[in-house]
Scaffold this motif. Structure first.
Motif, mmCIF file in Angstrom:
data_model
loop_
_atom_site.group_PDB
_atom_site.id
_atom_site.type_symbol
_atom_site.label_atom_id
_atom_site.label_comp_id
_atom_site.label_asym_id
_atom_site.label_seq_id
_atom_site.Cartn_x
_atom_site.Cartn_y
_atom_site.Cartn_z
ATOM 1 N N ARG A 144 70.018 13.869 35.117
ATOM 2 C CA ARG A 144 68.947 14.323 34.231
ATOM 3 C C ARG A 144 69.490 15.336 33.221
ATOM 4 O O ARG A 144 70.636 15.785 33.322
ATOM 5 N N ASP A 145 68.670 15.684 32.245
ATOM 6 C CA ASP A 145 69.016 16.786 31.347
ATOM 7 C C ASP A 145 69.117 18.070 32.161
ATOM 8 O O ASP A 145 68.326 18.298 33.086
ATOM 9 N N ARG A 146 70.097 18.903 31.833
ATOM 10 C CA ARG A 146 70.341 20.143 32.574
ATOM 11 C C ARG A 146 70.523 19.868 34.062
ATOM 12 O O ARG A 146 69.946 20.541 34.919
ATOM 13 N N ALA A 147 71.329 18.889 34.348
ATOM 14 C CA ALA A 147 71.618 18.543 35.739
ATOM 15 C C ALA A 147 72.359 19.689 36.419
ATOM 16 O O ALA A 147 73.112 20.420 35.783
ATOM 17 N N PRO A 148 72.155 19.855 37.723
ATOM 18 C CA PRO A 148 72.855 20.929 38.430
ATOM 19 C C PRO A 148 74.340 20.641 38.561
ATOM 20 O O PRO A 148 74.778 19.480 38.519
ATOM 21 N N GLN A 149 75.112 21.689 38.731
ATOM 22 C CA GLN A 149 76.517 21.526 39.092
ATOM 23 C C GLN A 149 76.561 21.183 40.578
ATOM 24 O O GLN A 149 75.989 21.896 41.405
ATOM 25 N N PHE A 150 77.203 20.078 40.903
ATOM 26 C CA PHE A 150 77.254 19.624 42.294
ATOM 27 C C PHE A 150 78.702 19.558 42.753
ATOM 28 O O PHE A 150 79.521 18.860 42.150
ATOM 29 N N ILE A 151 79.021 20.291 43.810
ATOM 30 C CA ILE A 151 80.362 20.275 44.382
ATOM 31 C C ILE A 151 80.252 19.811 45.825
ATOM 32 O O ILE A 151 79.487 20.375 46.607
ATOM 33 N N ALA A 152 81.000 18.774 46.160
ATOM 34 C CA ALA A 152 80.999 18.238 47.516
ATOM 35 C C ALA A 152 82.390 18.346 48.117
ATOM 36 O O ALA A 152 83.391 18.091 47.439
ATOM 37 N N VAL A 153 82.451 18.732 49.368
ATOM 38 C CA VAL A 153 83.684 18.682 50.149
ATOM 39 C C VAL A 153 83.470 17.641 51.238
ATOM 40 O O VAL A 153 82.512 17.736 52.019
ATOM 41 N N ILE A 154 84.346 16.646 51.263
ATOM 42 C CA ILE A 154 84.191 15.495 52.163
ATOM 43 C C ILE A 154 85.467 15.341 52.984
ATOM 44 O O ILE A 154 86.572 15.345 52.430
ATOM 45 N N ALA A 155 85.312 15.193 54.280
ATOM 46 C CA ALA A 155 86.478 14.998 55.136
ATOM 47 C C ALA A 155 87.164 13.670 54.810
ATOM 48 O O ALA A 155 86.501 12.657 54.561
ATOM 49 N N GLU A 156 88.480 13.669 54.809
ATOM 50 C CA GLU A 156 89.243 12.450 54.522
ATOM 51 C C GLU A 156 88.860 11.311 55.454
ATOM 52 O O GLU A 156 88.844 10.137 55.055
ATOM 53 N N ALA A 157 88.554 11.639 56.701
ATOM 54 C CA ALA A 157 88.193 10.607 57.675
ATOM 55 C C ALA A 157 86.988 9.786 57.222
ATOM 56 O O ALA A 157 86.862 8.615 57.583
ATOM 57 N N VAL A 158 86.115 10.389 56.420
ATOM 58 C CA VAL A 158 84.940 9.664 55.905
ATOM 59 C C VAL A 158 85.390 8.480 55.057
ATOM 60 O O VAL A 158 84.819 7.385 55.128
ATOM 61 N N LEU A 159 86.425 8.685 54.246
ATOM 62 C CA LEU A 159 86.912 7.626 53.361
ATOM 63 C C LEU A 159 87.551 6.485 54.140
ATOM 64 O O LEU A 159 87.515 5.332 53.703
ATOM 65 N N ARG A 160 88.140 6.809 55.263
ATOM 66 C CA ARG A 160 88.921 5.817 56.013
ATOM 67 C C ARG A 160 88.103 5.156 57.122
ATOM 68 O O ARG A 160 88.628 4.346 57.889
ATOM 69 N N ARG A 161 86.826 5.484 57.219
ATOM 70 C CA ARG A 161 85.960 4.878 58.237
ATOM 71 C C ARG A 161 85.481 3.530 57.719
ATOM 72 O O ARG A 161 84.385 3.389 57.191
ATOM 73 N N ALA A 162 86.332 2.509 57.851
ATOM 74 C CA ALA A 162 86.010 1.212 57.264
ATOM 75 C C ALA A 162 86.655 0.089 58.067
ATOM 76 O O ALA A 162 87.799 -0.291 57.818
ATOM 77 N N GLY A 163 85.923 -0.445 59.036
ATOM 78 C CA GLY A 163 86.386 -1.621 59.754
ATOM 79 C C GLY A 163 86.307 -2.845 58.861
ATOM 80 O O GLY A 163 85.808 -2.787 57.726
ATOM 81 N N ASP A 164 86.794 -3.962 59.356
ATOM 82 C CA ASP A 164 86.829 -5.176 58.541
ATOM 83 C C ASP A 164 85.453 -5.580 58.027
ATOM 84 O O ASP A 164 85.317 -6.099 56.917
ATOM 85 N N ASP A 165 84.410 -5.326 58.819
ATOM 86 C CA ASP A 165 83.062 -5.737 58.430
ATOM 87 C C ASP A 165 82.395 -4.749 57.473
ATOM 88 O O ASP A 165 81.285 -4.999 56.995
ATOM 89 N N PHE A 166 83.075 -3.634 57.212
ATOM 90 C CA PHE A 166 82.476 -2.591 56.374
ATOM 91 C C PHE A 166 83.350 -2.243 55.175
ATOM 92 O O PHE A 166 82.965 -1.447 54.344
ATOM 93 N N ARG A 167 84.516 -2.868 55.092
ATOM 94 C CA ARG A 167 85.500 -2.457 54.090
ATOM 95 C C ARG A 167 85.012 -2.671 52.659
ATOM 96 O O ARG A 167 85.229 -1.833 51.792
ATOM 97 N N ASP A 168 84.342 -3.793 52.399
ATOM 98 C CA ASP A 168 83.848 -4.046 51.036
ATOM 99 C C ASP A 168 82.824 -2.997 50.624
ATOM 100 O O ASP A 168 82.835 -2.511 49.483
ATOM 101 N N VAL A 169 81.939 -2.657 51.559
ATOM 102 C CA VAL A 169 80.936 -1.625 51.272
ATOM 103 C C VAL A 169 81.628 -0.296 51.000
ATOM 104 O O VAL A 169 81.295 0.428 50.054
ATOM 105 N N MET A 170 82.625 0.041 51.830
ATOM 106 C CA MET A 170 83.314 1.322 51.679
ATOM 107 C C MET A 170 84.125 1.363 50.398
ATOM 108 O O MET A 170 84.186 2.401 49.719
#
Length: 266
Positions: A144-170
């Motif tokens: 939106r106009d005047r959107a907030p500043q958003f900072i996220a810290v995400i654990a690396e493990a979140v990115l790598r949580r992708a089995g064969d049935d979930f890899r395309d989604v991830m």
């Protein structure tokens, strides 16, 4: 207090208006019993003013119905504890989020969010789609106009949580995360797996800074969650935020790591 998302709000307003009429109460009499002015009641019923939990509770008092409308909010998928956070999030000038388990909701794709919500086996397909729509609707605050500043810290493990049935989604989710992280008001920082012990292991949390410079915190758990705004609680979360943020990779290195993860699957 937070405004409920449409169309839930429209449904509840119609039900409150119908109950008021059935009780033979004018807007003025209803407002007096609920703790609101007649003009406020009129604005809510006409849709020019948002429906809030305060108004819902006032309606329950005025109609002496044993908290019926507040229970309806719970049953229709918006837990009452979460409403103050929705309000803080909607009006925030700054947002901070630490997530050791999932991509933050404001940065989720529809496919990823649907998969996360479906983990709750008690939800019907309709419940899932309703919660999905509400989650995606919340994301408009970042564009939106005047959107907030958003900072996220995400654990690396979140990115790598992708089995064969979930890899395309991830893969789609990480590509979306990269795109969002390249926006001027959004930063995503990855907390490397090599940082094995840190204060964030106790759980995810978010912080929102209001236009009057006050912070509100939110923490979720298996039974729901809690919103905090006392100085002591907020100071604790701000301190923990600084700790996990300092352990995370810089913005550009984080984006490169996300690209590396996606490329490793192809």
């Amino acid at each position: 207090m937070a405004e409920l998302p449409h169309p839930l709000a429209a449904f509840l307003v119609a039900e409150i208006r119908r109950a008021r009429g059935a009780a033979g109460m004018t807007q003025e009499a209803f407002g007096r019993a609920a703790g609101f002015s007649a003009s406020h009641v009129s604005a809510v019923e006409s849709g020019t003013r948002g429906l809030t939990l305060d108004f819902i509770r006032g309606a329950d008092r005025a109609l002496n119905n044993g908290g019926l409308f507040e229970r309806m909010v719970e049953q229709l998928g918006v837990p009452s504890w979460f409403l103050p956070w929705l309000d803080a999030e909607r009006t925030a000038t700054q947002l901070r989020c630490f997530q050791p388990c999932l991509v933050p909701g404001l940065l989720q794709t529809e496919d990823y969010a649907r998969a996360v919500i479906r983990c709750d086996e008690t939800l019907s397909d309709q419940d899932v789609e309703q919660r999905l729509a509400s989650r995606i609707e919340r994301q408009v605050i970042l564009t939106r106009d005047r959107a907030p500043q958003f900072i996220a810290v995400i654990a690396e493990a979140v990115l790598r949580r992708a089995g064969d049935d979930f890899r395309d989604v991830m893969a789609g989710q990480i590509k979306h995360l990269i795109t969002q992280a390249e926006r001027t008001n959004i930063s995503a920082h990855i907390l490397p797996d090599e940082i094995s012990m840190h204060v964030g292991l106790t759980g995810p949390f978010s912080l929102a800074r209001s236009p009057d410079h006050r912070w509100v915190g939110e923490m979720e758990n298996q039974l729901g969650g809690v919103v905090v705004d006392t100085d002591a609680d907020v100071d604790t979360l701000l301190s923990r935020w600084e700790t996990v943020r300092n352990e995370a990779l810089p913005r550009r290195q984080s984006i490169e790591l996300m690209k590396e993860v996606v490329n490793s699957w192809t």
